[in-house]
Design an enzyme around this catalytic site. Structure first.
Site, PDB file in Angstrom:
ATOM      1  CG  MET A 140      29.653  36.040  41.053  1.00  0.00           C
ATOM      2  SD  MET A 140      28.750  35.488  39.602  1.00  0.00           S
ATOM      3  CE  MET A 140      30.069  35.356  38.416  1.00  0.00           C
ATOM      4  N   GLY A 141      32.948  34.518  44.341  1.00  0.00           N
ATOM      5  CA  GLY A 141      33.865  33.541  44.918  1.00  0.00           C
ATOM      6  C   GLY A 141      35.006  33.168  43.982  1.00  0.00           C
TER       7      GLY A 141
ATOM      8  N   GLY B  23      42.614  39.931  42.797  1.00  0.00           N
ATOM      9  CA  GLY B  23      41.695  41.013  42.423  1.00  0.00           C
ATOM     10  C   GLY B  23      40.615  41.174  43.485  1.00  0.00           C
ATOM     11  CG  HIS B  24      37.702  38.095  44.101  1.00  0.00           C
ATOM     12  ND1 HIS B  24      38.188  37.019  43.382  1.00  0.00           N
ATOM     13  CD2 HIS B  24      36.506  38.407  43.544  1.00  0.00           C
ATOM     14  CE1 HIS B  24      37.317  36.694  42.444  1.00  0.00           C
ATOM     15  NE2 HIS B  24      36.293  37.516  42.514  1.00  0.00           N
TER      16      HIS B  24
ATOM     17  CE  LYS C 157      38.989  40.385  34.082  1.00  0.00           C
ATOM     18  NZ  LYS C 157      37.642  39.897  34.200  1.00  0.00           N
TER      19      LYS C 157
ATOM     20  CB  VAL D 251      44.718  42.799  40.734  1.00  0.00           C
ATOM     21  CG1 VAL D 251      45.977  42.061  41.183  1.00  0.00           C
ATOM     22  CG2 VAL D 251      44.275  43.816  41.780  1.00  0.00           C
TER      23      VAL D 251
ATOM     24  NE  ARG E  71      33.266  33.054  33.072  1.00  0.00           N
ATOM     25  CZ  ARG E  71      32.477  34.023  33.563  1.00  0.00           C
ATOM     26  NH1 ARG E  71      33.003  35.179  33.905  1.00  0.00           N
ATOM     27  NH2 ARG E  71      31.186  33.832  33.707  1.00  0.00           N
TER      28      ARG E  71
HETATM   29  P1  AMP Z   1      33.480  38.234  40.366  1.00  0.00           P
HETATM   30  O1  AMP Z   1      33.650  37.328  41.544  1.00  0.00           O
HETATM   31  O2  AMP Z   1      34.253  37.813  39.168  1.00  0.00           O
HETATM   32  O3  AMP Z   1      32.042  38.566  40.088  1.00  0.00           O
HETATM   33  O4  AMP Z   1      34.157  39.612  40.776  1.00  0.00           O
HETATM   34  C1  AMP Z   1      33.807  40.272  41.967  1.00  0.00           C
HETATM   35  C2  AMP Z   1      34.396  41.654  41.934  1.00  0.00           C
HETATM   36  O5  AMP Z   1      35.814  41.563  41.788  1.00  0.00           O
HETATM   37  C3  AMP Z   1      33.892  42.487  40.752  1.00  0.00           C
HETATM   38  O6  AMP Z   1      33.672  43.823  41.190  1.00  0.00           O
HETATM   39  C4  AMP Z   1      35.026  42.419  39.780  1.00  0.00           C
HETATM   40  O7  AMP Z   1      35.100  43.531  38.911  1.00  0.00           O
HETATM   41  C5  AMP Z   1      36.219  42.389  40.720  1.00  0.00           C
HETATM   42  N1  AMP Z   1      37.391  41.826  40.036  1.00  0.00           N
HETATM   43  C6  AMP Z   1      37.465  40.679  39.324  1.00  0.00           C
HETATM   44  N2  AMP Z   1      38.684  40.522  38.797  1.00  0.00           N
HETATM   45  C7  AMP Z   1      39.418  41.600  39.188  1.00  0.00           C
HETATM   46  C8  AMP Z   1      40.758  42.030  38.960  1.00  0.00           C
HETATM   47  N3  AMP Z   1      41.622  41.312  38.242  1.00  0.00           N
HETATM   48  N4  AMP Z   1      41.157  43.200  39.510  1.00  0.00           N
HETATM   49  C9  AMP Z   1      40.302  43.948  40.258  1.00  0.00           C
HETATM   50  N5  AMP Z   1      39.028  43.583  40.508  1.00  0.00           N
HETATM   51  C10 AMP Z   1      38.586  42.434  39.978  1.00  0.00           C
END
Ligand code: AMP
Length: 268
Positions: free
Chosen positions: A28-29, A34-35, A147, A174, A185
């Protein structure tokens, strides 16, 4: 890197590449490390890397933070480019949900516990967007962060239950140097709230440690969280999501945080 807004355009561009290994990283950008870890894992294992950037409105509840969800597409494009992404798919909500859209994927048992109690329509939105992305991209592998362990479990179930032909690759969480799991967030946390938020990874670590020593991880983590008056605990639980994990969700001011650690003890 090609930025693509239309699903037809992406399908056509990928058509000649289907004999080779295609990796999909749904996001979701508001990228953080982590991304980037997911993008790096995909880059290492795949011939073609597709990253989707779509703030999926249907996974946010009525009273949730869709409006204040962090957005910074220009920065995300630069970071994705630097990680060697081949296609960045950034569609509009209308491209994904055109007028007349009415079919959804309804995950059941797994989607009703923990996150599902607090966000009852969340995993329906997640499962539906992921199935759509899988159908548009037809990846060999899709990468998800541990996560969001319950999300990972829901997606693994979706792949099994609907006979999808792709592998789901989990990527470990991460964290910042202070232990806080990276999350888009986190930018909403004031410096004082950030200090409070550190109680979450600390409590989970204490819980995991207690478990290794034969104690109860949930009781230990809950007790540690209750010592931090600046946060409200929503749940602490053990679940088997790609292995046993201790999971918790807390509210710090207006920001909701989730985290989890793996459990390795002998008590189960
Ligand atoms: P989001 O943009 O928050 O929907 O996350 C996109 C992807 O990144 C999802 O598969 C999350 O689980 C992963 N993600 C988000 N935060 C982390 C993190 N700290 N470490 C590893 N993967 C993450």
């Amino acid at each position: 890197m090609k930025v693509v807004r239309a699903k037809d355009e992406l399908c056509s561009a990928l058509e000649p590449l289907h004999g080779s290994r295609i990796g999909l990283v749904p996001t979701m950008g508001a990228f953080h490390d982590g991304h980037l870890a997911l993008l790096r894992a995909a880059r290492k294992e795949c011939d073609t890397v597709v990253c989707s950037l779509f703030i999926n409105p249907t996974q946010f509840g009525q009273s949730e933070d869709l409006e204040r969800y962090p957005r910074n597409e220009a920065r995300d494009l630069e970071l994705a480019r630097a990680e060697g992404v081949d296609f960045l798919f950034a569609p509009s909500p209308e491209e994904i949900y055109p007028p007349g859209f009415e079919t959804r994927v309804e995950p059941e048992r797994l989607a009703l516990e923990l996150e599902g109690v607090i966000r009852p329509t969340h995993f329906r939105g997640v499962a539906t967007i992921c199935l759509k992305l899988f159908n548009i991209v037809r990846p060999n592998v899709a990468y998800f962060g541990a996560k969001d362990a319950q999300q990972l479990a829901v997606i693994e179930r979706l792949v099994l239950d609907l006979d999808l032909e792709l592998e789901i690759r989990p990527v470990e969480t991460v964290r910042d140097d202070d232990g806080l799991a990276l999350s888009s967030r986190n930018v909403h946390l004031s410096p004082a709230e950030r200090k409070v938020a550190l109680a979450l990874p600390r409590a989970l670590e204490l819980g995991a440690e207690a478990e290794r020593d034969g104690g109860d991880p949930v009781v230990t983590a809950r007790a540690a969280l209750s010592e931090e008056p600046g946060l409200k605990t929503q749940y602490v639980a053990v679940a088997d999501y790609a292995g046993p994990r201790l999971l918790a969700a807390v509210q710090v001011g207006k920001t909701r945080l989730i985290d989890n650690v793996t459990l390795e003890g002998t008590k189960r």
